[in-house]
Design an enzyme around this catalytic site. Structure first.
Site, PDB file in Angstrom:
ATOM      1  N   HIS A  39      -3.404  -9.901  -0.612  1.00 19.13           N
ATOM      2  CA  HIS A  39      -3.628  -8.494  -0.276  1.00 19.13           C
ATOM      3  C   HIS A  39      -4.459  -8.299   0.988  1.00 19.13           C
ATOM      4  CE1 HIS A  39      -3.798  -4.215  -0.743  1.00 19.13           C
ATOM      5  NE2 HIS A  39      -5.123  -4.223  -0.807  1.00 19.13           N
ATOM      6  N   TYR A  70      -2.451   4.038  -6.331  1.00 22.96           N
ATOM      7  CA  TYR A  70      -3.646   4.735  -5.844  1.00 22.96           C
ATOM      8  C   TYR A  70      -4.180   5.737  -6.877  1.00 22.96           C
ATOM      9  CZ  TYR A  70      -3.343   2.550  -1.295  1.00 22.96           C
ATOM     10  OH  TYR A  70      -3.330   1.621  -0.288  1.00 22.96           O
ATOM     11  N   ASN A 115      -6.913  -4.175  -4.152  1.00 22.52           N
ATOM     12  CA  ASN A 115      -8.188  -3.630  -4.613  1.00 22.52           C
ATOM     13  C   ASN A 115      -8.021  -2.333  -5.393  1.00 22.52           C
ATOM     14  OD1 ASN A 115      -7.530  -2.896  -1.727  1.00 22.52           O
ATOM     15  ND2 ASN A 115      -9.098  -1.349  -2.118  1.00 22.52           N
ATOM     16  N   ASP A 163       0.827  -1.213   0.000  1.00 21.63           N
ATOM     17  CA  ASP A 163       0.000   0.000   0.000  1.00 21.63           C
ATOM     18  C   ASP A 163       0.860   1.262   0.000  1.00 21.63           C
ATOM     19  OD1 ASP A 163      -3.079  -1.027   1.082  1.00 21.63           O
ATOM     20  OD2 ASP A 163      -1.373  -2.358   1.366  1.00 21.63           O
ATOM     21  N   HIS A 168     -11.354  -2.780   7.457  1.00 22.83           N
ATOM     22  CA  HIS A 168     -11.365  -3.997   6.627  1.00 22.83           C
ATOM     23  C   HIS A 168     -11.490  -5.256   7.482  1.00 22.83           C
ATOM     24  CE1 HIS A 168     -10.362  -1.365   3.350  1.00 22.83           C
ATOM     25  NE2 HIS A 168      -9.189  -1.057   3.856  1.00 22.83           N
ATOM     26  N   HIS A 208      -3.413  -4.029   2.562  1.00 23.54           N
ATOM     27  CA  HIS A 208      -4.813  -3.611   2.643  1.00 23.54           C
ATOM     28  C   HIS A 208      -5.118  -2.744   3.863  1.00 23.54           C
ATOM     29  CE1 HIS A 208      -8.798  -3.611   1.129  1.00 23.54           C
ATOM     30  NE2 HIS A 208      -9.327  -4.457   1.990  1.00 23.54           N
ATOM     31  N   VAL A 209      -4.809  -3.226   5.048  1.00 24.37           N
ATOM     32  CA  VAL A 209      -5.008  -2.449   6.271  1.00 24.37           C
ATOM     33  C   VAL A 209      -3.795  -1.536   6.452  1.00 24.37           C
ATOM     34  CG1 VAL A 209      -5.281  -2.532   8.772  1.00 24.37           C
ATOM     35  CG2 VAL A 209      -6.386  -4.256   7.332  1.00 24.37           C
ATOM     36  N   HIS A 210      -4.051  -0.238   6.622  1.00 27.61           N
ATOM     37  CA  HIS A 210      -2.957   0.738   6.610  1.00 27.61           C
ATOM     38  C   HIS A 210      -2.323   0.883   7.988  1.00 27.61           C
ATOM     39  CE1 HIS A 210      -5.209   2.573   2.945  1.00 27.61           C
ATOM     40  NE2 HIS A 210      -4.634   1.422   2.677  1.00 27.61           N
ATOM     41  N   ASP A 219      -1.735  -2.783  -3.907  1.00 32.98           N
ATOM     42  CA  ASP A 219      -2.084  -1.355  -3.834  1.00 32.98           C
ATOM     43  C   ASP A 219      -0.857  -0.506  -4.129  1.00 32.98           C
ATOM     44  OD1 ASP A 219      -4.680  -2.029  -3.353  1.00 32.98           O
ATOM     45  OD2 ASP A 219      -4.771  -1.221  -1.335  1.00 32.98           O
TER      46      ASP A 219
END
Length: 369
Positions: free
Chosen positions: A221, A127, A161, A95, A231, A258-260, A124
């Site tokens: 991801h 963006y 995603n 990400d 999420h 996925h999870v920031h 990711d």
């Protein structure tokens, strides 16, 4: 080795010239192909992909792309020969995006004293979809941003995603169109084209020879174990389908984004449930992988700063900070792992542990770390 680059105004050449460091007079040539795509009101440059074959192990190569006054030179080192005790160091980022924090993450990664040799990227990327009409110019700027690393060492991707780019309201109905044009994925080599995911994974897990490549790492991801409010349980259906396979295969690590934020799990599994036994909570399992969430690259959406409380027993360490991770494989039994947050100095390790290989040395790490 796949080399990819973009020429903006005209196709130029899809040829790569390359040579070994100590044989600059013996130049070789590889021939690739180029393509382009349209997305809404955007037309991409010419995207070149060229595969360089029959490289020697553990060898430094120089390579050039472009023609005339546009020639650019880079360098990479091939991995060592395959063997159970061959050391190798991976970086891990997810990400990333292209923000001020993204730049700090990449700078810290480049200056890490463990000197990673390749990067595992947990999805990711640019963006671009966070901007109006999924602004495709953001893919171009992201490519220029990461070139300083990706042109010199392999980056191994999985899609997230934010690579979907499915926007029927502006006429874009082909999922992953920009990603698949820009990033050459080895579906032919892996035998995954037109194959249902579960069939491919089941076959792939049985093909791993742990006497040659002892460490078995899975990258996806959306995390299966996630104690953040963000999420939460989005990966649950995939976990229910596949987790038992990973336990049976004695997978060492599962990397997700996925999870920031950052999180490291204990070795746990949740595979005992059936319709009558009510055993539906994670339990410690020394055949299970450690789950790493590294969606903390620095993207434009910011940090995930809300967590479920109290911290679940399966969660060993978690923190809402941007950063990157390093997996330093020493031999068939031991690998040193560290997570580095952006606000610390470059050498600092905010979370660290020794991983023991599940096939060769299935000892409980929590007793010695």
């Amino acid at each position: 080795m796949i080399v990819s680059w973009v020429t903006m105004d005209e196709p130029g050449s899809s040829e790569v010239v390359y040579w070994k460091e100590d044989e600059s007079s013996v130049k070789k040539y590889a021939h690739g192909k180029h393509k382009s795509y349209k997305f809404h009101d955007y037309t991409s440059g010419y995207i070149h992909h060229c595969t360089i074959r029959k490289l020697e192990h553990d060898t430094k190569y120089y390579y050039e792309v472009g023609i005339g006054h546009t020639v650019r030179r880079f360098v990479f080192t091939t991995p060592p020969p395959v063997g159970p005790d061959v050391p190798y160091t991976f970086g891990m980022i997810g990400d990333l995006g292209q923000t001020f924090d993204s730049n700090i993450t990449l700078t810290h990664y480049e200056k890490n004293p463990r000197k990673p040799q390749a990067l595992l990227f947990a999805g990711d990327l640019s963006y671009a979809d966070n901007y109006p009409n999924h602004d495709q110019h953001r893919w171009d700027t992201w490519g220029r941003f990461v070139e300083r690393s990706v042109a010199y060492q392999p980056w191994i991707w999985c899609a997230g995603n934010h690579e979907l780019d499915f926007v029927p309201e502006i006429g874009e109905t082909q999922p992953f169109k920009p990603y698949l044009h820009r990033f050459h994925v080895p579906f032919k080599a892996s035998g995954s084209k037109y194959t249902p995911q579960y069939q491919w994974l089941k076959t792939e897990l049985t093909k791993v020879n742990r006497t040659e490549t002892p460490w078995l790492i899975v990258m996806l991801h959306s995390p299966w174990y996630n104690s953040y409010d963000y999420h939460y349980m989005e990966g649950e259906t995939m976990r229910v389908m596949f987790e038992s396979w990973l336990v049976d295969a004695k997978v060492d690590l599962v990397i997700a984004g996925h999870v920031h934020g950052y999180e490291r799990s204990e070795r746990v599994s949740n595979v005992a449930y059936n319709i009558v036994n009510k055993q539906c909570s994670p339990v410690k399992n020394q055949s299970a992988p450690v789950y790493l969430t590294i969606g903390d690259g620095g993207n434009v959406e910011g940090l995930a700063n809300k967590m479920t409380e109290p911290q679940p027993e399966y969660s060993a360490f978690r923190e809402a900070s941007f950063g990157h991770a390093i997996l330093d494989i020493k031999n068939r039994t031991h690998a040193h792992y560290s997570w580095h947050r952006n606000q610390d100095g470059y050498p600092m390790e905010a979370d660290t542990m020794w991983f023991y290989n599940r096939y060769w040395h299935p000892v409980d790490e929590s007793r010695s770390n």
